[in-house]
Design an enzyme around this catalytic site. Sequence first.
Site, PDB file in Angstrom:
ATOM      1  N   LEU A 181      54.130 -65.740 -39.657  1.00 54.27           N
ATOM      2  CA  LEU A 181      52.700 -65.742 -39.944  1.00 54.27           C
ATOM      3  C   LEU A 181      51.933 -66.068 -38.652  1.00 54.27           C
ATOM      4  CD1 LEU A 181      51.987 -66.930 -43.435  1.00 54.27           C
ATOM      5  CD2 LEU A 181      50.118 -66.745 -41.855  1.00 54.27           C
ATOM      6  N   GLU A 183      49.560 -63.772 -36.650  1.00 52.86           N
ATOM      7  CA  GLU A 183      48.938 -62.466 -36.472  1.00 52.86           C
ATOM      8  C   GLU A 183      48.618 -62.135 -35.020  1.00 52.86           C
ATOM      9  OE1 GLU A 183      48.216 -64.379 -39.028  1.00 52.86           O
ATOM     10  OE2 GLU A 183      48.378 -63.133 -40.821  1.00 52.86           O
ATOM     11  N   GLN A 228      48.544 -57.291 -44.720  1.00 51.11           N
ATOM     12  CA  GLN A 228      48.256 -57.142 -46.147  1.00 51.11           C
ATOM     13  C   GLN A 228      46.767 -57.149 -46.464  1.00 51.11           C
ATOM     14  OE1 GLN A 228      50.751 -59.866 -48.294  1.00 51.11           O
ATOM     15  NE2 GLN A 228      52.588 -58.932 -47.456  1.00 51.11           N
ATOM     16  N   ASP A 239      41.147 -58.527 -43.565  1.00 53.59           N
ATOM     17  CA  ASP A 239      40.575 -59.832 -43.189  1.00 53.59           C
ATOM     18  C   ASP A 239      41.470 -60.561 -42.178  1.00 53.59           C
ATOM     19  OD1 ASP A 239      38.662 -60.275 -45.953  1.00 53.59           O
ATOM     20  OD2 ASP A 239      40.454 -59.067 -46.148  1.00 53.59           O
ATOM     21  N   PHE A 240      42.791 -60.372 -42.313  1.00 54.86           N
ATOM     22  CA  PHE A 240      43.717 -61.088 -41.427  1.00 54.86           C
ATOM     23  C   PHE A 240      43.677 -60.516 -40.009  1.00 54.86           C
ATOM     24  CE2 PHE A 240      46.581 -61.509 -45.464  1.00 54.86           C
ATOM     25  CZ  PHE A 240      45.592 -62.264 -46.075  1.00 54.86           C
ATOM     26  N   HIS A 299      39.276 -62.082 -48.803  1.00 59.40           N
ATOM     27  CA  HIS A 299      40.367 -61.142 -49.074  1.00 59.40           C
ATOM     28  C   HIS A 299      39.860 -59.763 -49.485  1.00 59.40           C
ATOM     29  CE1 HIS A 299      43.316 -64.279 -48.649  1.00 59.40           C
ATOM     30  NE2 HIS A 299      44.286 -63.552 -49.150  1.00 59.40           N
TER      31      HIS A 299
HETATM   32  C1  LIG Z   1      46.066 -65.445 -41.831  1.00 59.42           C
HETATM   33  C2  LIG Z   1      46.752 -65.049 -43.086  1.00 59.42           C
HETATM   34  N1  LIG Z   1      47.842 -64.270 -43.007  1.00 59.42           N
HETATM   35  C3  LIG Z   1      48.495 -63.923 -44.144  1.00 59.42           C
HETATM   36  C4  LIG Z   1      48.063 -64.344 -45.363  1.00 59.42           C
HETATM   37  C5  LIG Z   1      48.784 -63.947 -46.645  1.00 59.42           C
HETATM   38  N2  LIG Z   1      49.428 -65.141 -47.226  1.00 59.42           N
HETATM   39  C6  LIG Z   1      48.821 -65.898 -48.138  1.00 59.42           C
HETATM   40  S1  LIG Z   1      49.710 -67.255 -48.547  1.00 59.42           S
HETATM   41  C7  LIG Z   1      50.952 -66.821 -47.536  1.00 59.42           C
HETATM   42  C8  LIG Z   1      52.168 -67.693 -47.403  1.00 59.42           C
HETATM   43  C9  LIG Z   1      51.833 -69.025 -46.905  1.00 59.42           C
HETATM   44  O1  LIG Z   1      52.970 -69.833 -46.851  1.00 59.42           O
HETATM   45  P1  LIG Z   1      52.845 -71.364 -46.587  1.00 59.42           P
HETATM   46  O2  LIG Z   1      51.910 -71.623 -45.454  1.00 59.42           O
HETATM   47  O3  LIG Z   1      54.221 -71.910 -46.440  1.00 59.42           O
HETATM   48  O4  LIG Z   1      52.133 -71.937 -47.892  1.00 59.42           O
HETATM   49  P2  LIG Z   1      52.697 -71.936 -49.390  1.00 59.42           P
HETATM   50  O5  LIG Z   1      52.185 -70.711 -50.041  1.00 59.42           O
HETATM   51  O6  LIG Z   1      54.177 -71.980 -49.342  1.00 59.42           O
HETATM   52  O7  LIG Z   1      52.101 -73.152 -50.011  1.00 59.42           O
HETATM   53  C10 LIG Z   1      50.657 -65.625 -46.889  1.00 59.42           C
HETATM   54  C11 LIG Z   1      51.537 -64.959 -45.954  1.00 59.42           C
HETATM   55  C12 LIG Z   1      46.885 -65.124 -45.384  1.00 59.42           C
HETATM   56  N3  LIG Z   1      46.359 -65.547 -46.543  1.00 59.42           N
HETATM   57  N4  LIG Z   1      46.268 -65.475 -44.246  1.00 59.42           N
END
Ligand SMILES: Cc1ncc(C[n+]2csc(CCOP(=O)(O)OP(=O)(O)O)c2C)c(N)n1
Lengths: 258, 345
Positions: free
Chosen positions: B59, B61, B83, B86-87, B130
């Site tokens: 994660l 970007e 996905q 916004d990201f 989003h």
């Molecule tokens: C900048 C960004 N990249 C990708 C996403 C998509 N996304 C949402 S939650 C998530 C996983 C996050 O994992 P973690 O930080 O471990 O939190 P958890 O969901 O396990 O509590 C992703 C990839 C996002 N919301 N924001």
Amino acid sequence: MHEDLYRRMLLLRLAEEKVAALYPQQEMRSPVHLYIGQEAVAAGVCANLKTTDYALGSHRSHGSYLAQGGSLKAMFAELYGRRDGCAAGRGGSMHMVDESVGFLGTSALVGGTIPMAVGAAWSARLRGTDAVAACFFGDAAVEEGVFTESLNLAALHRLPVLFVCENNLYATCTPLAPRQPAAAAEIRRRGEPFGIPGVRVDGNDVLAVHEAAATAVARARKGEGPTLLECMTYRWKGHVGPDADTHLGYRSQVELDL
Amino acid sequence: MPERQITYAEALREAQHQMLAEFPNLVVMGLGVPDPGGVFGSTKDLHKDFPTRALDLPLSEEANAGVANGMALTGMRVINVHQRVDFLLVCANQIVNHSAKWRYMFGSEAAMPVVYRAVIGRGWGQGAQHSQSLHSLFAHIPGFSVVMPATAGDAKGLLIQAVRAGQPCLVLEHRNLYGIKGEVPEKPYATPFGKARLVREGRHATAVAVSQMVAEAEKAAEILAKEGVELEILDARSIRPLDEEAILASVRKTGALVACDTSWAFCGFSAELAALVAEKAFRDLKAPVARVALPPIPTPSGPVLEAAYYPNALTIAAETRRILGRRGEAPSVSITNERSQRESW
Ligand SMILES: Cc1ncc(C[n+]2csc(CCOP(=O)(O)OP(=O)(O)O)c2C)c(N)n1
Ligand SMILES: [Mg+2]
């Protein structure tokens, strides 16, 4: 104290179970990332915070919002998209907020609120208050550059920040191994180059979390700078939505039952 | 023989599969690419056939987009998947300051084969962070192309063109279109950038629509046809480069432009369309330009606000009538395009 911690955890659990139970009615039209299984983290940390302190969260923040004293009614109203919701029906599940208890908000962009907590802490210092700022984020948020940038800044100015990593071992369906090298697996150590103490605790043991957070908050209030708390925990439901997700095959029922 | 029908998501997947086969130096990488869900199905199981070239990423970007740049400079082709658009703001530095400028800045004409794929979200209260539609923002940047497929056929053709062209670009997809089927030839084919698609012919006004608004324009045309108004519809599908010629030719014919965008009006794509006809077809205009766009606020989450937020076929029909000075019938049916499934984000 034990009763207070227990009450907070129970509130978080019952609230989330209610969300899960009502969600299939399709009246809560907002993607929900449930906190079930992780309650001890928010309860243990927020029990050390005052309503004049600050807390910020992530996409998975019903727990930290409620533990910090955010209004239960306003949370449910928000999930239903109502005007009396905590975000006036404009935010939904990923945007919990209750400034009256210092809960400044949450972001649906992973890592988005980490530097904001540093800013809140710096602001508290500049305004001459003894407030501290806690930021809750997942294990994947530390992969964003802004996490490290924020550690640097907080350490540089010895700011009163609690970086609270809720390490539930997964980001959506991806475990830690393909995301972070084994040598970095101890997220608590990420602050070491900046001289930030890192503590790893059993995030399912509310007393352990409480104790570690108490030390960190005391340090921060005394002007001794930030702490990185890594709370090892586990999410019981799917990444998003009210259901189990073992059918996806990325984790087994055996793992979940452990 | 009628062409095979597959979904937009399947078309994207097929395009990537075929490009991975065509270019041994192509990598498809991004958060969740090899996930069970495979980015809403669009990368599903690619890693099974191309285990070393359909890759998951952390994660991170900005780093991911920059890594794509580095690969592109050194003999690889890259599709970097996100996905949500916004990201992309997290990696805007690598896209805007690096991808788009690198070759020009160093006096080079060489290829820079980076394709960013990103999705516009909509519905089920996913909210302000989003469901933005950021094509205008990225299309503002010279050295960078932005395309927005509205059909399964164009999803495949434009993505293949993006990979083959080997220049930095954004393929901006719409989540609500992922399940929509369309005719998609099985063989690989490229849809050129900078060519609009004539969706429907008409004499009285030209709707230039993009992405999810194309279907709304088509419904609006049906409504207007019953009132004797013929709406011509162009699917711009390539924001930059823009098919100025086709747009101008149509507006010269009809004398009226209704710009139908998935985003905000201010400084947006619809403003660009308005400027284009004001500059180059001013004397052919018989009516003021209309812009159908989002209200100037972030996307609200609650279902009532969300439903009110998005313009639809009725809005397009009403705006067309307004600029043509016609009275319309009150809408008898309400048309909404919200996916009501909770799997929707
Ligand atoms: C900048 C960004 N990249 C990708 C996403 C998509 N996304 C949402 S939650 C998530 C996983 C996050 O994992 P973690 O930080 O471990 O939190 P958890 O969901 O396990 O509590 C992703 C990839 C996002 N919301 N924001
Ligand atoms: Mg996690």
